[in-house]
Write a protein that holds these residues in place. Structure first.
Motif, mmCIF file in Angstrom:
data_model
loop_
_atom_site.group_PDB
_atom_site.id
_atom_site.type_symbol
_atom_site.label_atom_id
_atom_site.label_comp_id
_atom_site.label_asym_id
_atom_site.label_seq_id
_atom_site.Cartn_x
_atom_site.Cartn_y
_atom_site.Cartn_z
ATOM 1 N N ARG A 10 0.830 -1.204 0.000
ATOM 2 C CA ARG A 10 0.000 0.000 0.000
ATOM 3 C C ARG A 10 0.869 1.261 0.000
ATOM 4 N NH1 ARG A 10 -2.621 -1.108 4.407
ATOM 5 N NH2 ARG A 10 -4.132 -2.440 3.349
ATOM 6 N N ARG B 6 1.268 4.088 -3.020
ATOM 7 C CA ARG B 6 0.997 5.502 -2.776
ATOM 8 C C ARG B 6 2.186 6.378 -3.161
ATOM 9 N NH1 ARG B 6 -0.672 4.905 2.123
ATOM 10 N NH2 ARG B 6 1.153 5.628 3.251
ATOM 11 N N THR C 295 -1.749 0.294 -5.344
ATOM 12 C CA THR C 295 -2.722 0.993 -4.502
ATOM 13 C C THR C 295 -4.061 0.266 -4.524
ATOM 14 O OG1 THR C 295 -1.664 3.137 -4.861
ATOM 15 C CG2 THR C 295 -3.962 3.163 -4.154
ATOM 16 N N GLU D 192 -5.763 -1.403 -1.235
ATOM 17 C CA GLU D 192 -7.084 -1.006 -0.740
ATOM 18 C C GLU D 192 -8.051 -2.188 -0.737
ATOM 19 O OE1 GLU D 192 -7.774 1.851 0.716
ATOM 20 O OE2 GLU D 192 -5.636 2.220 0.427
#
Length: 244
Positions: free
Chosen positions: A137, A141, A171, A175
């Protein structure tokens, strides 16, 4: 922690072996997942030292960053990672099946049947532990908004062309990992912890070597899971390097 889980953990302590907590697997596991094992620096978030990545356990790709604070070396690492991950993800683009569903026609307001394409399969990423999910993650980002030389010739330190796309995919996977039941990005420790109860804490279960030691102890005959887990965490070779 439920009473059944507590009982299973007590039995694991008593027997010295992890106890099965389920009779069937409760997560989808692909026939050909992409395994990603990152190694990062302790002092700087998101600074990679290296990674093992691939779909073949006998021939993984080893990527290394000699100096993780060097921007050029880090971008070279990310470009190599993109060259491995993106073709794997894109290979599933054609894995679709036709289906019908009902939608509202915007002109007439009536419910009509339309034909749509549904994903029949999807690329699956597997990391060793929950920290690997967090790193995916974080890595996504840090990459998804990078500017390339093609997008902005004047940008300082442009990213390689495929790096922002890799960032957007990572990403997305990071998520989706927050969604209960999602199997796009799996942590092996969470997967095993859902199906086995060990005699150690859930925090200690995040060490994959220790968790596997409870499930299948190796070494001296009759060794308990606790002894095997300690060996997995601390044992070193003749050069002082950790064995696990």
């Amino acid at each position: 922690m439920s009473l059944i889980t507590t009982l299973a953990r007590l039995e694991a302590v008593h027997t010295g072996r992890a106890q099965p907590a389920a009779t069937v697997r409760h997560r989808h596991l692909s026939d050909r997942p992409l395994v990603f094992v990152p190694l990062t620096t302790a002092g700087e978030a998101g600074a990679p030292l290296g990674a093992l990545v691939g779909t073949d356990r006998d021939a993984p790709h080893l990527l290394a960053v000699p100096q993780p604070r060097d921007r050029d070396l880090r971008f070279a690492f990310l470009a190599e990672l993109a060259d491995i991950v993106l073709p794997y993800v894109e290979a599933y683009a054609e894995s679709v099946e036709a289906a019908e569903r009902t939608e509202t026609d915007p002109e007439t307001g009536k419910r009509v049947k339309v034909e749509v394409d549904l994903c029949a399969d999807a690329a699956q990423l597997v990391v060793p532990s929950r920290a690997g999910v967090d790193f995916v993650r974080l890595l996504g980002r840090s990459m998804r908004f990078r500017r390339t030389a093609e997008q902005d010739p004047e940008t300082p330190h442009p990213a390689p062309p495929r790096v922002p796309l890799l960032g957007r995919w990572l990403t997305h996977y990071g998520e989706r990992a927050r969604v209960p039941g999602s199997s796009l990005l799996l942590a092996v420790t969470d997967l095993l912890g859902r199906h086995w109860a060990t005699g150690q804490s859930t925090l200690e279960d995040q060490h994959l070597g220790a968790l596997l030691a409870w499930i299948a102890p190796d070494g001296a005959e009759g060794a308990t899971g606790a002894e095997a887990a300690r060996r997995a965490e601390l044992a070193r070779d003749g050069d002082g390097q950790l064995l696990c």
